[in-house]
Design an enzyme around this catalytic site. Structure first.
Site, short mmCIF file in Angstrom:
data_model
loop_
_atom_site.label_atom_id
_atom_site.label_comp_id
_atom_site.label_asym_id
_atom_site.label_seq_id
_atom_site.Cartn_x
_atom_site.Cartn_y
_atom_site.Cartn_z
N VAL A 72 35.50 88.60 47.26
CA VAL A 72 34.54 89.64 47.67
C VAL A 72 33.25 89.08 48.25
O VAL A 72 32.37 89.85 48.63
CB VAL A 72 34.22 90.63 46.53
CG1 VAL A 72 35.48 91.33 46.04
CG2 VAL A 72 33.49 89.95 45.37
N TYR B 294 24.13 81.61 36.80
CA TYR B 294 24.69 82.91 36.37
C TYR B 294 23.55 83.92 36.17
O TYR B 294 23.58 85.03 36.73
CB TYR B 294 25.46 82.70 35.07
CG TYR B 294 26.12 83.93 34.50
CD1 TYR B 294 27.21 84.52 35.15
CD2 TYR B 294 25.70 84.48 33.29
CE1 TYR B 294 27.86 85.63 34.60
CE2 TYR B 294 26.34 85.59 32.74
CZ TYR B 294 27.41 86.16 33.39
OH TYR B 294 28.05 87.25 32.85
P1 NAD Z 1 36.71 87.25 33.78
O1 NAD Z 1 36.47 85.87 34.26
O2 NAD Z 1 37.88 87.51 32.89
O3 NAD Z 1 36.81 88.26 35.00
C1 NAD Z 1 36.10 88.10 36.19
C2 NAD Z 1 37.07 88.32 37.33
O4 NAD Z 1 36.37 88.22 38.58
C3 NAD Z 1 38.19 87.27 37.37
O5 NAD Z 1 39.44 87.92 37.44
C4 NAD Z 1 37.90 86.47 38.64
O6 NAD Z 1 39.06 85.92 39.22
C5 NAD Z 1 37.19 87.50 39.49
N1 NAD Z 1 36.34 86.93 40.55
C6 NAD Z 1 35.37 85.99 40.41
N2 NAD Z 1 34.80 85.71 41.60
C7 NAD Z 1 35.42 86.53 42.51
C8 NAD Z 1 35.29 86.71 43.91
N3 NAD Z 1 34.40 86.01 44.63
N4 NAD Z 1 36.09 87.62 44.54
C9 NAD Z 1 37.00 88.34 43.83
N5 NAD Z 1 37.16 88.20 42.49
C10 NAD Z 1 36.39 87.30 41.84
O7 NAD Z 1 35.35 87.71 33.05
P2 NAD Z 1 35.02 89.08 32.29
O8 NAD Z 1 34.61 88.72 30.91
O9 NAD Z 1 36.06 90.07 32.49
O10 NAD Z 1 33.69 89.52 33.06
C11 NAD Z 1 33.73 90.55 34.04
C12 NAD Z 1 32.31 90.91 34.45
O11 NAD Z 1 31.56 91.35 33.33
C13 NAD Z 1 31.53 89.74 35.07
O12 NAD Z 1 30.77 90.23 36.15
C14 NAD Z 1 30.64 89.30 33.94
O13 NAD Z 1 29.45 88.72 34.42
C15 NAD Z 1 30.36 90.60 33.21
N6 NAD Z 1 30.03 90.39 31.80
C16 NAD Z 1 30.99 90.09 30.87
C17 NAD Z 1 30.62 89.88 29.56
C18 NAD Z 1 31.63 89.60 28.47
O14 NAD Z 1 31.26 89.44 27.30
N7 NAD Z 1 32.91 89.56 28.76
C19 NAD Z 1 29.27 89.94 29.17
C20 NAD Z 1 28.32 90.21 30.15
C21 NAD Z 1 28.71 90.46 31.46
#
Ligand code: NAD
Ligand code: UDP
Length: 314
Positions: free
Chosen positions: A59, A147
């Site tokens: 993206v 980040y």
């Molecule tokens: P995750 O790594 O399991 O999922 C992130 C997904 O984004 C992955 O499938 C990855 O392949 C995809 N991705 C990364 N860069 C990309 C790109 N350039 N184009 C297309 N896809 C891309 O992590 P998650 O825990 O599911 O986190 C999801 C979102 O929630 C993130 O934005 C993260 O910052 C946010 N978040 C998560 C938590 C948590 O505790 N899990 C806490 C705070 C924020």
């Protein structure tokens, strides 16, 4: 015609649970992911669903979705410290360039967009618990800066598109969330401890384990996000579980949950800029969304453990 939602990061931990929820609510779902930290197995069960499409795409490049688009859930980003330390430039790019592409798409389609921000915007917080009005304590040039600053830029860009282009935007600040579909090797504390306990290795507590976190079960988080998406709230909203625990207590809790484990606790150096304490103030979510978490750690950990047991032997 069903309303259509684009979920970026749709093959990730949270994105895949959101896909399940949106399909269950009667939306058509386009999951977009470049699989850099995601896993196609998270959405395997959705292939063949008549309202589900998967698109492999980065993206940070121009995003095209044919036809009408009503909602966007922008969740693409590495999320685990070991991931964003390994791929720092991609992390900055997806938070900045990726968010720009997604906001441009939302503007062109007249779609409402919800972006996944994080408690990391508060950095190593000097206010405890953290309300949304706290501006944070972030080291821009430290290892976590890639980040934290990407997410802070994402929030600023999102608010600018709302203010200057009238795009309907929502910002969720997610606190540590856990549950099935986390990667066992993603380095976050819960999969790390559970994986070690199941393999009989010692649990790697960083520092003296006195730092705190507050863990939210994924189903609760998804419910908070869904309510925020449908609300009128433009300001950021914390979504997380306020039940705070030290990392040492958390390790002990995991060991109690896996009584057959021979593992003990081993102490390792604390990573640079590791926040000392973290707990969401969820007053805003309670009053605006009528939301609060329902699943306590005991129940959430049991469900998560059942999933990890299938993965360790898989
Ligand atoms: P995750 O790594 O399991 O999922 C992130 C997904 O984004 C992955 O499938 C990855 O392949 C995809 N991705 C990364 N860069 C990309 C790109 N350039 N184009 C297309 N896809 C891309 O992590 P998650 O825990 O599911 O986190 C999801 C979102 O929630 C993130 O934005 C993260 O910052 C946010 N978040 C998560 C938590 C948590 O505790 N899990 C806490 C705070 C924020
Ligand atoms: N942590 C730990 N051992 C590990 C992994 C993490 O003690 O094997 C600690 C880490 O130092 C932090 C907390 O657990 O204080 C939560 O780490 P995580 O990477 O899950 O998320 P963070 O909240 O730091 O982004």
């Amino acid at each position: 015609m069903k309303k259509k939602v684009l979920i970026t990061g749709g093959a990730g931990f949270l994105g895949s649970h959101l896909a399940d929820r949106m399909l269950a609510e009667g939306y058509a779902v386009v999951a977009m992911d470049n699989l850099i930290t995601g896993d196609i197995r998270n959405i395997e069960h959705l292939f063949g669903h008549p309202d589900f499409v998967f698109v492999q795409h980065d993206v940070t490049n121009y995003v095209h979705v044919p036809g009408e688009l009503h909602y966007i859930l922008h969740f693409a980003s590495p999320a685990s410290p070991i991931d964003y330390l390994r791929i720092p430039i991609q992390t900055l790019k997806v938070g900045a360039l990726g968010t720009h592409k997604i906001l441009g798409l939302a503007r062109a389609k007249g779609a409402r967009v919800l972006v996944a921000s994080t408690s990391e915007v508060y950095g190593d917080p000097q206010v405890h618990p953290q309300p949304e009005t706290y501006w944070g304590n972030v080291n821009p040039v430290g290892p976590r800066g890639v980040y934290d600053e990407a997410k802070r830029f994402m929030e600023a860009m999102t608010m600018a598109y709302h203010t200057f282009h009238g795009v309907e935007t929502r910002i969720v600040r997610i606190f540590n969330t856990y549950g099935p579909r986390m990667r066992l090797n993603d380095g976050r504390v819960l999969p790390a401890f559970v994986g070690q306990a199941l393999r009989g290795e010692d649990l790697s507590v960083f520092g003296d384990g006195g730092q705190t976190r507050s863990f939210c079960y994924v189903d609760d988080l998804v419910d908070g996000i869904y309510r925020l998406l449908l609300s009128d709230e433009v300001q950021p909203v914390n979504v997380g579980n306020p039940a705070e625990i030290t990392i040492k207590q958390f390790a002990e809790e995991i060991l109690r949950l896996i009584p057959e484990s021979k593992s003990r606790i081993a102490y390792h150096p604390l990573p640079v800029d590791d926040p000392k304490q973290r707990q969401p103030d969820i007053t805003r979510a309670r009053s605006i969304l009528g939301w609060e978490p329902k699943i306590d750690r005991n129940e959430g950990l049991k469900r998560t453990l059942a999933y990890f047991k299938t993965r360790v032997t898989a």
